[in-house]
Design an enzyme around this catalytic site. Structure first.
Site, PDB file in Angstrom:
ATOM      1  N   THR A  88      19.456 -39.061   3.110  1.00 46.48           N
ATOM      2  CA  THR A  88      19.744 -38.336   1.875  1.00 46.48           C
ATOM      3  C   THR A  88      21.083 -37.617   1.973  1.00 46.48           C
ATOM      4  OG1 THR A  88      17.386 -38.046   1.377  1.00 46.48           O
ATOM      5  CG2 THR A  88      18.918 -36.495   0.343  1.00 46.48           C
ATOM      6  N   GLU A 131       0.820  -1.208   0.000  1.00 46.22           N
ATOM      7  CA  GLU A 131       0.000   0.000   0.000  1.00 46.22           C
ATOM      8  C   GLU A 131       0.859   1.266   0.000  1.00 46.22           C
ATOM      9  OE1 GLU A 131      -2.192  -2.898   2.861  1.00 46.22           O
ATOM     10  OE2 GLU A 131      -0.175  -2.650   1.995  1.00 46.22           O
TER      11      GLU A 131
END
Length: 373
Positions: free
Chosen positions: A201, A57
């Protein structure tokens, strides 16, 4: 009930386009766009780019100048009414003398939660909300879930052959999918606040899990679920800091080595001797994490799915077959009845290079907290 014109829809659609510009950079703040219109013409535009910088704004008001007086403001999220790192946008709109404010949706932040619209209304400004609200919510799923449910939005990424295999039996997995799909994953990492993986992983692939193809001025927090603290201090994802190792079994020597390498270590033991995943997500919420991108092996992926903690599943399917005994997508997820299956609906499907990408969301989740659809 509000009745919005075709022009209202067009201007709000433009505000949503502007909000999209902050997709990769606004975290932990929401993505917000704003358009100011006077006499049917746009006189000011803005979007929120980074926390601590002016909100959408304010940018739009600065561009509009005196033309904002008597104008209509279209904003994708209710203007804030509290002092944070920036002053309240609601006060700025009142001071500018705008005549009407249309918000796509109310702000779920308890510090706002209707106060911004109320302040505008008390100042004599016409206030309306709900225009293109679904699109506005879609843009800020992570922020909404963090504010409403106390968990970040969890996006699980998987990649597999057409017969559902992620690697050969010997662990070879580079590369199941093509270059275009791997580049697409960078986009998912870039929009996330944190990237979560499992220690399996880390040990198998030693990934960096960073954002390389987007200049977004930040890196997501890299998080490793590592029950027994097996992450090596020289793991590549620890380079450059912003890494969190979460264990279930404290070990002073290992913790000190990881912290010396720049990581933070947190112990969140679960009843099964593994990391308590719901507690981990709650901790990430306290860090201001809106979206968690998961790139993990079958164990962590299966645990998240079993616990009902997956809000979105992005799956890349490669047109190839690996056969048996290649590795599957999910471990620790053994069902005895078809009625126990996790049900998903496809919300998007598209070709990505030679592969296909499916985006799915749960039809029903037995776990603690998923955003209502």
């Amino acid at each position: 009930m509000n009745s919005f014109s075709a022009a209202d829809h067009g201007f709000m659609a433009r505000a949503l386009q502007l909000a999209q510009k902050g997709l990769y950079t606004t975290t932990p703040n929401p993505r917000v766009g704003c358009v100011i219109v006077r006499d049917g013409a746009i006189v000011g535009e803005g979007w929120h780019a980074r926390t601590g910088e002016p909100h959408a704004e304010i940018h739009a008001l600065q561009q509009a100048g005196e033309a904002a007086r008597g104008a209509t403001v279209y904003v994708t999220l209710e203007p804030c009414a509290h002092h944070g790192k920036t002053p309240p946008c609601a006060d700025a709109l009142v001071h500018a003398g705008v005549a009407r404010v249309v918000a796509a949706m109310q702000d779920p932040n308890p510090k706002v939660a209707g106060e911004g619209l109320a302040r505008l209304s008390e100042a004599g400004i016409k206030v309306e909300s709900g225009l293109l609200g679904d699109a506005a919510r879609e843009l800020n799923l992570g922020f909404l879930k963090r504010m409403l449910l106390g968990h970040p939005y969890v996006r699980l990424k998987t990649a597999a052959s057409l017969d559902g295999k992620t690697a050969l039996a010997n662990g070879a997995s580079q590369w199941i999918t093509g270059e275009a799909a791997r580049a697409d994953v960078q986009r998912l990492r870039a929009r996330a606040c944190a990237v979560l993986t499992g220690v399996g992983t880390v040990l198998a692939d030693n990934p960096r899990l960073d954002v390389r193809d987007f200049d977004i001025g930040r890196q997501p927090l890299r998080v490793v679920a590592d029950s027994a603290l097996r992450t090596p201090p020289d793991a590549r994802l620890l380079a450059g800091g912003k890494a969190l190792i979460v264990c279930a079994e404290p070990d002073a020597r290992k913790m000190a080595a990881l912290e010396a390498a720049g990581a933070k270590v947190l112990c969140l033991p679960g009843p099964d001797g593994c990391v308590e995943l719901s507690a981990l997500l709650a901790h990430l919420t306290r860090l201001g994490i809106n979206e968690v991108h998961v790139e993990a092996g079958a164990t962590l992926a299966g645990a998240l799915l079993k616990a009902g903690l997956v809000d979105e599943w992005v799956h890349y399917a490669a047109p190839k077959a690996l056969g048996e005994p290649a590795r599957g997508l999910f471990a620790e997820f053994n069902l005895t009845h078809l009625s126990e299956a996790r049900l998903f609906r496809v919300v998007d499907e598209r070709r990505v290079g030679r592969d296909w990408r499916y985006t799915l969301r749960p039809e029903q989740v037995p776990g603690p907290a998923t955003m209502p659809s």
